[in-house]
Design an enzyme around this catalytic site. Structure first.
Site, PDB file in Angstrom:
ATOM      1  CG  ASP A 117      56.032 -10.231  80.185  1.00 59.10           C
ATOM      2  OD1 ASP A 117      55.592  -9.955  79.036  1.00 59.10           O
ATOM      3  OD2 ASP A 117      54.976 -10.320  80.967  1.00 59.10           O
ATOM      4  CG  HIS A 171      56.976 -15.416  72.901  1.00 60.94           C
ATOM      5  ND1 HIS A 171      56.098 -16.177  72.401  1.00 60.94           N
ATOM      6  CD2 HIS A 171      56.991 -15.310  74.296  1.00 60.94           C
ATOM      7  CE1 HIS A 171      55.526 -16.511  73.298  1.00 60.94           C
ATOM      8  NE2 HIS A 171      55.868 -16.112  74.515  1.00 60.94           N
ATOM      9  CB  SER A 257      66.515 -15.924  83.486  1.00 66.04           C
ATOM     10  OG  SER A 257      65.213 -16.189  83.606  1.00 66.04           O
TER      11      SER A 257
END
Length: 296
Positions: A117, A171, A257
């Site tokens: 995301d 992921h 991040s």
């Protein structure tokens, strides 16, 4: 100090919105005020403050901050596998798991999905090894990936910038096999465009980890986690062997991040909306698992 708003395109609605920045006044002061340079060195070029913050966010004393952040950043906790008041500390909440149905994805092997995301900026074809983040200065793949950059010269690159409001597990965007990885120590500059506009080479100076994943259709792609201020840990939960698309790779503890994915030349075509928005210097808010690129 000049306040240049951070504008992001919401992929699902097509609307442009101004990003809410946690601690914006502090970030602007640290990076835009010349008198703050000694403080900037203490905060961002040393890991001490981030380690102290990490220790506090890992403690039970930080639990009281959870509800305030959920409210301030409008975090949708219905996607999570546990309610906000069930976490023992702030970092447990920060690295929360989501329900699988909250992030569906295409099983077609030609579809490459967003690894996290975040706010996405894509570079469909690098000019040699150079890319320029929003409001930032030219950055170099050679500096970011010392020793392994040559295969990616003239390739394609995507930056996925995570904010404190986001789901902070990341992921694999495509299936393959992990062949190599390296941890690179470094600074912990903010990855916010406010900081990028002040000149630090966050992709070449910050603490980061790269992983090479060999695939059938894409050659090898490189997955890079870039730590930032407040991120005491980049935790990779999958470090070897074969991986499937959307397998969890790891997570960031508290802070802003970034994930960077770098592809070899001629291997992928990024989604049209990401290309169009990026050409205008606008990031696109994308969710993990959403279409990101297509294998050529």
């Amino acid at each position: 100090m000049q306040r240049d708003p951070i504008l992001v395109v919401d992929r699902e609605t097509g609307e442009t919105f101004e990003e809410a920045v946690l601690g914006e006044k502090w970030i602007r002061w640290a990076y835009q005020n010349a008198s703050a340079r000694p403080v900037e060195k203490l905060l961002f070029r040393s890991s001490l403050i981030s380690r102290l913050m990490g220790a506090w966010f890992d403690s039970r004393f930080s639990k009281g901050k959870i509800a305030a952040v959920v409210d301030e950043l409008s975090i949708d906790m219905s996607e999570a596998t546990a309610p906000a008041d069930s976490f023992g500390c702030f970092n447990d909440f920060f690295v929360r798991h989501l329900r699988p149905e909250a992030r569906p994805f295409s099983a077609d092997p030609k579809d490459i999905v967003s690894p996290a995301d975040g706010r996405v900026l894509v570079f469909p074809e690098l000019a040699e090894d150079v890319f320029v983040p929003v409001k930032g200065y030219p950055m170099s793949v050679r500096t970011m990936l010392p020793g392994i950059a040559e295969r990616f010269i003239g390739g394609a690159l995507a930056i996925v910038r995570l904010c404190p409001a986001d789901y902070h597990r990341y992921h694999f965007p495509a299936a393959g096999r992990i062949t190599a990885s390296q941890d690179i120590p470094g600074a912990l500059h903010s990855v916010n465009p406010i900081a990028l506009g002040a000149g630090p080479d966050v992709f070449g100076e910050n603490k980061r980890t790269w992983t090479l994943i060999e695939t059938e259709a894409l050659g090898s792609y490189c997955f890079v986690e870039v730590g930032a201020f407040g991120v005491g840990s980049i935790v990779n939960t999958r470090t070897s062997g074969a991986v499937q698309k959307m397998d969890e790779k790891g997570y960031f503890k508290f802070g802003g991040s970034t994930v960077v994915v770098v592809f070899e030349p001629g291997k992928v075509q990024f989604s049209d909306d990401l290309v169009a928005n990026s050409a205008k210097g606008r990031e696109t808010l994308v969710k993990v698992g959403q279409p990101f690129a297509t294998a050529l």
